[in-house]
Design an enzyme around this catalytic site. Sequence first.
Site, mmCIF file in Angstrom:
data_model
loop_
_atom_site.group_PDB
_atom_site.id
_atom_site.type_symbol
_atom_site.label_atom_id
_atom_site.label_comp_id
_atom_site.label_asym_id
_atom_site.label_seq_id
_atom_site.Cartn_x
_atom_site.Cartn_y
_atom_site.Cartn_z
ATOM 1 N N ASP A 186 9.548 -15.424 -7.180
ATOM 2 C CA ASP A 186 10.339 -14.210 -6.925
ATOM 3 C C ASP A 186 11.689 -14.504 -6.288
ATOM 4 O O ASP A 186 12.378 -13.590 -5.858
ATOM 5 C CB ASP A 186 9.546 -13.225 -6.055
ATOM 6 C CG ASP A 186 9.105 -13.839 -4.737
ATOM 7 O OD1 ASP A 186 9.475 -14.995 -4.450
ATOM 8 O OD2 ASP A 186 8.379 -13.163 -3.992
ATOM 9 N N CYS A 224 -0.504 5.945 -14.896
ATOM 10 C CA CYS A 224 -0.949 6.615 -13.672
ATOM 11 C C CYS A 224 -1.451 8.033 -13.920
ATOM 12 O O CYS A 224 -2.119 8.608 -13.048
ATOM 13 C CB CYS A 224 0.198 6.662 -12.657
ATOM 14 S SG CYS A 224 0.747 5.051 -12.072
ATOM 15 N N CYS A 267 -2.007 11.102 -11.185
ATOM 16 C CA CYS A 267 -2.280 10.562 -9.843
ATOM 17 C C CYS A 267 -0.987 10.367 -9.064
ATOM 18 O O CYS A 267 0.010 9.868 -9.589
ATOM 19 C CB CYS A 267 -3.026 9.233 -9.963
ATOM 20 S SG CYS A 267 -3.410 8.469 -8.368
ATOM 21 N N CYS A 286 -0.455 7.112 -4.173
ATOM 22 C CA CYS A 286 0.440 6.180 -3.491
ATOM 23 C C CYS A 286 1.623 6.907 -2.859
ATOM 24 O O CYS A 286 2.066 6.562 -1.757
ATOM 25 C CB CYS A 286 0.925 5.101 -4.453
ATOM 26 S SG CYS A 286 1.844 5.701 -5.888
ATOM 27 N N CYS A 342 2.120 6.971 1.392
ATOM 28 C CA CYS A 342 3.183 6.164 1.998
ATOM 29 C C CYS A 342 3.601 6.791 3.329
ATOM 30 O O CYS A 342 4.100 7.924 3.360
ATOM 31 C CB CYS A 342 4.381 6.071 1.065
ATOM 32 S SG CYS A 342 5.732 5.068 1.737
ATOM 33 N N CYS A 397 10.625 1.348 3.617
ATOM 34 C CA CYS A 397 9.345 0.704 3.312
ATOM 35 C C CYS A 397 8.929 -0.221 4.459
ATOM 36 O O CYS A 397 9.728 -1.026 4.945
ATOM 37 C CB CYS A 397 9.470 -0.084 2.020
ATOM 38 S SG CYS A 397 8.006 -1.061 1.613
ATOM 39 N N CYS A 432 0.030 1.579 -0.248
ATOM 40 C CA CYS A 432 0.181 2.157 -1.594
ATOM 41 C C CYS A 432 -0.729 1.472 -2.600
ATOM 42 O O CYS A 432 -1.129 2.077 -3.604
ATOM 43 C CB CYS A 432 1.639 2.123 -2.047
ATOM 44 S SG CYS A 432 2.330 0.477 -2.297
ATOM 45 N N CYS A 483 -4.740 3.013 -4.483
ATOM 46 C CA CYS A 483 -4.666 3.089 -5.947
ATOM 47 C C CYS A 483 -6.063 2.999 -6.561
ATOM 48 O O CYS A 483 -6.815 2.060 -6.280
ATOM 49 C CB CYS A 483 -3.791 1.956 -6.476
ATOM 50 S SG CYS A 483 -3.701 1.914 -8.282
#
Length: 357
Positions: free
Chosen positions: A135, A191, A194, A197, A201, A217, A247, A251
Amino acid sequence: MTDASLQSLIEERVRQLGFDWFGIARAEALESELAELREFLDEDRHGSMEWLARDPERRADPERVLPECRSVIVLGINYQQPDDIERRDAPPVGKISRYARGRDYHRVFEKRLKKLCRFIDHHGPAGTQSRAYVDYGPVMERQWAQRAGLGFIGKHTLLINPEQGSYFFLAVVLSTVELEPTPPLESSCGCGDCRLCIDACPTGAIEAPWRFDARRCLSYLTIEHSGPIDEELWSHFAGWVFGCDICQDVCPYNRKRARVAAEDAFAPRKAPAGWSLVEMLQLDEDKLDDAMWGNPLRRAGHESLIRNAAIVASERGGEAEARELQRIAEDASQPDWLRETARQAFERLLDSPRDAC
C-alpha cells in the site's frame, strides 16, 4: 509456453507462497476511479496524507508506473483474528486494530512478492518485467481487486469478498506479460440496503454510502495524524488507541463468513495487544523500538501513541492512569501539544471518573 500454461504456473506459485487471494485484471487506465480520487483530494478529505495527492494520474494508470504493463495481478492474505484476545481484568487496555496485533504485513508481503516477480520474469517471454507494490506504491489496490473479481467496494469504501469478508491485506503485481483476466463478480454481489457500517461509525467519517472523510476516521486520527486531536472527537474513541475495526466488525459479510487467518505472522503478540494504558503512557522512542520492532504500531510513533492512550484514559482510566497523565502534563521534555493533551485528559478523568475497563 502458452499463456494458459504460464497462468497456471503463476497461480500454483501464488498458492505455494501462502497468498489466500489471486486475481488478474487487464492493465488499463482507471478513469472513473481517478475521477473519484480527484474529488476526494479536491475536498481535502485525505487530511494530511499528502502522498495520496502526488500525481494521481500515475496512481490510476499502470503504464505510467511500468511501461508496457499488460496485466495487474492482485493478491491477498487474510489477517482476521478473533476478538477474544486474552486481556488482564485490570488495568485497562486500549483497543488495537486486528491488523496491527501481529507482525507488520509489509514485511510479510515483501519477500513473497519479490519471489513471485522473479518467478514471473523467469517463466514469462524474454524481456518480461514485473513490479510489486503493497500500500505504499502508486497503485489503487482495492480498485484493482474489484476489477480482478476478488470483491466489491462496500459502502465504507473497503473491499469486501462476498465469500470471506474484508479482513484481508492486498498487494498488486504489475507485469508486462499478458494474462487472462479472472471473471468479475456476479452483479448481485453488494451491500444492498445495508447501512450498518455508516450507522456504527462513531465519528461520522462515513458520511454517506461510498463517501468517506479520513479527517474524522479513528484509523486516520490514531495513526496518520500527528499533533493534537480536536477534543470534540475524544468521546467517540470508544477505547481505540491504534486504528479501528468498527465498520468491518458490524459488516454481515464479516460476521457470517470471515474466518481466522492461517498466517502465523498475524497472530497477536503480547506487545502491543496486551499492553495496558499505563504502559502506553510510559512509552518512549527506545521502548517503542525494542518492544514493537516489526509491528505496525511503530508507524504512529511514540508521541502519537501516548496521545491516543491519554485520550482513551480520559474516559476509561483510574488512579494509575491519572498519575501518568499528570506526570506527562508536567514533563518539560515533552512537546507542548502533548503536555496540553495530557492536561486536558487528566482534567476530564477527574471530572468524570469511571471504573477501569
